[in-house]
Design a protein around this motif. Structure first.
Motif, PDB file in Angstrom:
ATOM      1  N   UNK A 151      -6.343  14.502   7.473  1.00 33.96           N
ATOM      2  CA  UNK A 151      -4.995  15.202   7.603  1.00 33.96           C
ATOM      3  C   UNK A 151      -4.843  15.407   9.115  1.00 33.96           C
ATOM      4  N   UNK A 152      -5.806  15.817   9.911  1.00 37.58           N
ATOM      5  CA  UNK A 152      -5.857  16.186  11.337  1.00 37.58           C
ATOM      6  C   UNK A 152      -5.334  14.837  12.161  1.00 37.58           C
ATOM      7  N   UNK A 153      -5.469  13.803  11.242  1.00 39.77           N
ATOM      8  CA  UNK A 153      -5.037  12.456  12.120  1.00 39.77           C
ATOM      9  C   UNK A 153      -3.954  11.901  11.427  1.00 39.77           C
ATOM     10  N   UNK A 154      -3.107  12.677  10.759  1.00 38.73           N
ATOM     11  CA  UNK A 154      -1.866  12.322  10.211  1.00 38.73           C
ATOM     12  C   UNK A 154      -1.830  11.751   8.949  1.00 38.73           C
ATOM     13  N   UNK A 155      -3.039  11.512   8.281  1.00 36.36           N
ATOM     14  CA  UNK A 155      -2.880  10.838   6.814  1.00 36.36           C
ATOM     15  C   UNK A 155      -2.313  11.830   5.827  1.00 36.36           C
ATOM     16  N   UNK A 156      -1.493  11.171   4.869  1.00 35.14           N
ATOM     17  CA  UNK A 156      -1.304  12.106   3.789  1.00 35.14           C
ATOM     18  C   UNK A 156      -1.857  11.852   2.452  1.00 35.14           C
ATOM     19  N   UNK A 157      -2.112  12.756   1.656  1.00 31.75           N
ATOM     20  CA  UNK A 157      -2.438  12.373   0.434  1.00 31.75           C
ATOM     21  C   UNK A 157      -1.545  12.079  -0.626  1.00 31.75           C
ATOM     22  N   UNK A 158      -1.889  11.153  -1.423  1.00 29.38           N
ATOM     23  CA  UNK A 158      -0.965  10.690  -2.282  1.00 29.38           C
ATOM     24  C   UNK A 158      -1.188  11.387  -3.795  1.00 29.38           C
ATOM     25  N   UNK A 159       0.018  12.216  -4.356  1.00 24.96           N
ATOM     26  CA  UNK A 159      -0.102  12.447  -5.428  1.00 24.96           C
ATOM     27  C   UNK A 159       0.597  11.821  -6.508  1.00 24.96           C
ATOM     28  N   UNK A 160       1.197  10.734  -6.101  1.00 26.04           N
ATOM     29  CA  UNK A 160       2.114   9.714  -6.961  1.00 26.04           C
ATOM     30  C   UNK A 160       1.559   8.586  -7.511  1.00 26.04           C
ATOM     31  N   UNK A 161       0.011   8.413  -6.929  1.00 29.57           N
ATOM     32  CA  UNK A 161      -0.557   7.164  -7.433  1.00 29.57           C
ATOM     33  C   UNK A 161      -1.823   7.486  -8.076  1.00 29.57           C
ATOM     34  N   UNK A 162      -2.107   6.610  -9.284  1.00 28.76           N
ATOM     35  CA  UNK A 162      -3.318   6.888  -9.901  1.00 28.76           C
ATOM     36  C   UNK A 162      -4.255   5.609  -9.449  1.00 28.76           C
ATOM     37  N   UNK A 163      -5.371   5.696  -8.975  1.00 25.74           N
ATOM     38  CA  UNK A 163      -6.231   4.503  -8.773  1.00 25.74           C
ATOM     39  C   UNK A 163      -6.809   3.933  -9.983  1.00 25.74           C
ATOM     40  N   UNK A 164      -6.463   2.541 -10.296  1.00 23.48           N
ATOM     41  CA  UNK A 164      -7.025   1.981 -11.610  1.00 23.48           C
ATOM     42  C   UNK A 164      -7.947   0.711 -11.003  1.00 23.48           C
ATOM     43  N   UNK A 165      -8.991   0.608 -11.569  1.00 20.24           N
ATOM     44  CA  UNK A 165      -9.932  -0.747 -11.351  1.00 20.24           C
ATOM     45  C   UNK A 165     -10.550  -1.305 -12.407  1.00 20.24           C
ATOM     46  N   UNK A 166     -10.820  -2.686 -11.937  1.00 23.45           N
ATOM     47  CA  UNK A 166     -11.346  -3.423 -13.154  1.00 23.45           C
ATOM     48  C   UNK A 166     -12.520  -3.939 -12.573  1.00 23.45           C
ATOM     49  N   UNK A 167     -13.888  -4.033 -13.067  1.00 24.08           N
ATOM     50  CA  UNK A 167     -14.804  -4.764 -12.752  1.00 24.08           C
ATOM     51  C   UNK A 167     -15.223  -5.784 -13.735  1.00 24.08           C
ATOM     52  N   UNK A 168     -14.361  -6.388 -14.560  1.00 27.69           N
ATOM     53  CA  UNK A 168     -14.811  -7.517 -15.434  1.00 27.69           C
ATOM     54  C   UNK A 168     -15.121  -8.617 -14.571  1.00 27.69           C
ATOM     55  N   UNK A 169     -15.742  -9.249 -15.198  1.00 34.40           N
ATOM     56  CA  UNK A 169     -16.324 -10.784 -14.437  1.00 34.40           C
ATOM     57  C   UNK A 169     -15.166 -11.582 -14.760  1.00 34.40           C
ATOM     58  N   UNK A 170     -14.417 -11.687 -14.000  1.00 38.19           N
ATOM     59  CA  UNK A 170     -12.957 -12.514 -14.130  1.00 38.19           C
ATOM     60  C   UNK A 170     -13.237 -14.013 -14.110  1.00 38.19           C
ATOM     61  N   UNK A 171     -14.289 -14.360 -13.627  1.00 35.98           N
ATOM     62  CA  UNK A 171     -14.773 -15.933 -13.484  1.00 35.98           C
ATOM     63  C   UNK A 171     -15.733 -16.213 -14.874  1.00 35.98           C
ATOM     64  N   UNK A 172     -15.060 -16.747 -15.855  1.00 33.72           N
ATOM     65  CA  UNK A 172     -15.826 -17.198 -16.958  1.00 33.72           C
ATOM     66  C   UNK A 172     -16.680 -18.523 -16.995  1.00 33.72           C
TER      67      UNK A 172
END
Ligand SMILES: CC(C)(COP(=O)(O)OP(=O)(O)OC[C@H]1O[C@@H](n2cnc3c(N)ncnc32)[C@H](O)[C@@H]1OP(=O)(O)O)[C@@H](O)C(=O)NCCC(=O)NCCS
Length: 141
Positions: A118-139
């Motif tokens: 915050x001190x450096x001017x960054x803003x928290x996002x309340x409008x975004x939900x992080x979603x992740x996948x760690x499937x092995x996408x290379x079959x």
């Protein structure tokens, strides 16, 4: 401060293991780190003092957004402006690459660091939900 070179990676991994708040996981094995700095040779930085790593930041540009990972300053050197310097440098270099927006992730058990951003001017996002996948996408057959 200078850009990270392949020969720095072992020391960097050792440094990150000593820092609370840095989440290490997939992507932090030597091969993945080498790939990351090869893809982002001008946006990953470290600071050494008497040979020891005392600060780091990894910046990645995917062609659309910039991402900042593994910002860290050793406890003895904190509150002396190094974190700000690392962030200013990585953001400037990501912007030069064409990143108009830069994101970073803060672990929920490390929310103390939010005050720094915050001190450096960054803003928290309340409008975004992080979603992740760690499937092995290379079959593999
Ligand atoms: C976050 C971190 C890199 C900050 O490094 P630092 O070198 O202490 O930061 P700086 O000295 O450049 O601080 C810049 C400003 O932020 C302020 N600040 C630093 N840490 C802060 C905190 N935890 N909360 C609120 N403000 C903070 C400083 O007082 C300074 O303010 P000023 O501009 O008024 O003087 C360091 O605390 C760290 O390595 N933390 C552990 C790893 C981590 O959590 N990384 C982030 C992962 S998302």
């Amino acid at each position: 401060m200078r850009t990270v070179l392949p020969e720095d990676l072992e020391d960097l991994s050792g440094f990150w293991r000593t820092i609370d708040g840095i989440g290490l996981g997939k992507g932090d094995d030597p091969e993945s780190l080498l790939r990351f700095i090869r893809r982002n040779p001008t946006t990953c930085f470290l600071i050494r003092d008497e040979g020891q790593v005392v600060g780091s930041v990894l910046g990645g540009f995917d062609g659309r957004r910039g991402y900042v990972y593994h910002l860290a300053v050793c406890p003895e050197k904190r509150r002396q402006g190094l974190g700000r310097m690392l962030m200013d440098t990585v953001c400037r270099e990501l912007e030069k690459q064409g990143a108009h927006k830069i994101h970073l992730f803060v672990l929920n058990d490390n929310l103390d660091v939010v005050g720094f951003y915050r001190r450096l001017g960054w803003k928290e996002r309340t409008d975004i939900q992080v979603m992740s996948s760690d499937r092995n996408l290379i079959t593999q057959d």
